[in-house]
Motif scaffolding. Structure first.
Motif, mmCIF file in Angstrom:
data_model
loop_
_atom_site.group_PDB
_atom_site.id
_atom_site.type_symbol
_atom_site.label_atom_id
_atom_site.label_comp_id
_atom_site.label_asym_id
_atom_site.label_seq_id
_atom_site.Cartn_x
_atom_site.Cartn_y
_atom_site.Cartn_z
ATOM 1 N N ASP A 73 1.154 -1.253 -0.053
ATOM 2 C CA ASP A 73 0.112 -0.046 -0.018
ATOM 3 C C ASP A 73 0.723 1.233 -0.069
ATOM 4 N N GLY A 74 0.806 2.028 -0.995
ATOM 5 C CA GLY A 74 1.693 3.186 -1.037
ATOM 6 C C GLY A 74 3.020 2.753 -1.736
ATOM 7 N N LYS A 75 4.187 3.767 -1.739
ATOM 8 C CA LYS A 75 5.442 3.772 -2.302
ATOM 9 C C LYS A 75 6.368 2.683 -1.296
ATOM 10 N N LEU A 76 6.981 1.998 -1.811
ATOM 11 C CA LEU A 76 7.742 0.998 -0.884
ATOM 12 C C LEU A 76 9.292 1.356 -1.206
ATOM 13 N N THR A 77 9.811 1.697 -0.312
ATOM 14 C CA THR A 77 11.427 2.097 -0.361
ATOM 15 C C THR A 77 12.079 1.259 0.793
ATOM 16 N N THR A 78 13.340 1.199 0.664
ATOM 17 C CA THR A 78 14.085 0.675 1.663
ATOM 18 C C THR A 78 13.804 1.187 3.159
ATOM 19 N N LYS A 79 13.775 2.507 3.189
ATOM 20 C CA LYS A 79 13.402 3.479 4.410
ATOM 21 C C LYS A 79 12.313 2.623 5.080
ATOM 22 N N GLU A 80 11.199 2.332 4.294
ATOM 23 C CA GLU A 80 10.103 2.014 4.830
ATOM 24 C C GLU A 80 10.098 0.577 5.659
ATOM 25 N N LEU A 81 11.016 -0.420 4.900
ATOM 26 C CA LEU A 81 11.372 -1.513 5.518
ATOM 27 C C LEU A 81 12.190 -1.289 6.785
ATOM 28 N N TYR A 82 13.125 -0.402 6.915
ATOM 29 C CA TYR A 82 13.847 -0.079 8.249
ATOM 30 C C TYR A 82 12.803 0.715 9.112
ATOM 31 N N THR A 83 11.858 1.256 8.636
ATOM 32 C CA THR A 83 10.769 1.740 9.640
ATOM 33 C C THR A 83 10.081 0.635 10.509
ATOM 34 N N LEU A 84 9.834 -0.512 9.489
ATOM 35 C CA LEU A 84 9.311 -1.518 10.367
ATOM 36 C C LEU A 84 10.171 -2.365 11.019
ATOM 37 N N PHE A 85 11.394 -2.596 10.513
ATOM 38 C CA PHE A 85 12.584 -3.217 11.306
ATOM 39 C C PHE A 85 13.612 -2.695 11.398
ATOM 40 N N PRO A 86 13.689 -1.846 12.228
ATOM 41 C CA PRO A 86 15.002 -0.837 12.601
ATOM 42 C C PRO A 86 16.286 -1.442 12.564
ATOM 43 N N LYS A 87 16.527 -2.496 13.127
ATOM 44 C CA LYS A 87 17.601 -3.197 13.176
ATOM 45 C C LYS A 87 18.291 -4.017 11.844
ATOM 46 N N GLY A 88 17.444 -3.813 10.870
ATOM 47 C CA GLY A 88 17.536 -4.032 9.536
ATOM 48 C C GLY A 88 16.734 -5.126 9.077
ATOM 49 N N PRO A 89 16.125 -5.072 7.879
ATOM 50 C CA PRO A 89 15.100 -5.849 7.637
ATOM 51 C C PRO A 89 15.429 -7.341 7.313
ATOM 52 N N ALA A 90 16.621 -7.437 6.922
ATOM 53 C CA ALA A 90 17.165 -8.829 6.437
ATOM 54 C C ALA A 90 17.705 -9.781 7.676
ATOM 55 N N LYS A 91 18.084 -9.152 8.587
ATOM 56 C CA LYS A 91 18.334 -9.760 9.976
ATOM 57 C C LYS A 91 17.178 -9.887 10.957
ATOM 58 N N GLN A 92 16.694 -8.682 11.073
ATOM 59 C CA GLN A 92 15.559 -8.475 12.149
ATOM 60 C C GLN A 92 14.443 -9.153 11.628
ATOM 61 N N ALA A 93 13.952 -8.741 10.454
ATOM 62 C CA ALA A 93 12.733 -9.424 9.887
ATOM 63 C C ALA A 93 13.093 -10.890 9.788
ATOM 64 N N GLY A 94 14.032 -11.389 9.351
ATOM 65 C CA GLY A 94 14.484 -12.625 9.081
ATOM 66 C C GLY A 94 14.213 -13.660 10.344
ATOM 67 N N LYS A 95 14.677 -13.074 11.498
ATOM 68 C CA LYS A 95 14.751 -13.552 12.779
ATOM 69 C C LYS A 95 13.200 -13.891 13.193
#
Length: 108
Positions: A73-95
């Motif tokens: 929903d809306g424009k997706l950027t890397t910044k949005e991913l870091y808003t959701l997972f501040p410690k990093g979308p790859a590591k934190q979201a993966g965990k």
């Protein structure tokens, strides 16, 4: 089964990704200080799909944006991913997604 009852590695990642469910994700998120939203679960589902059905692929942020932008929903950027997972979308979201720790460094 509660997160406390599941086997985890030295960094707190699940040993068996089949032990994961959304309740486990919520417990991980609480541990990590992350508030899960519908968008968070879209990223989690994408990461699990990529890992389970694409030869254990763990995409970088750029590929996360490319893979998710059609469903976002809306424009997706890397910044949005870091808003959701501040410690990093790859590591934190993966965990939180119950996946093994990514060994990849950042970048493209």
């Amino acid at each position: 089964m509660a997160l406390a009852d599941l086997e985890r590695d030295g960094h707190g990642y699940l040993v068996d990704l089949n032990d994961w469910n959304e309740d486990v994700a919520r417990e991980f998120a609480e541990e990590e200080g992350v508030n899960l939203t519908d968008e968070s679960f879209k990223l989690i589902a994408f990461l699990r799909e990529e890992y389970i059905n694409n030869n254990a692929n763990q995409p970088n942020e750029r590929n996360m944006v490319k893979g998710l932008k059609a469903d976002w929903d809306g424009k997706l950027t890397t910044k949005e991913l870091y808003t959701l997972f501040p410690k990093g979308p790859a590591k934190q979201a993966g965990k939180i997604a119950g996946l093994p720790e990514t060994k990849r460094k950042g970048g493209y």
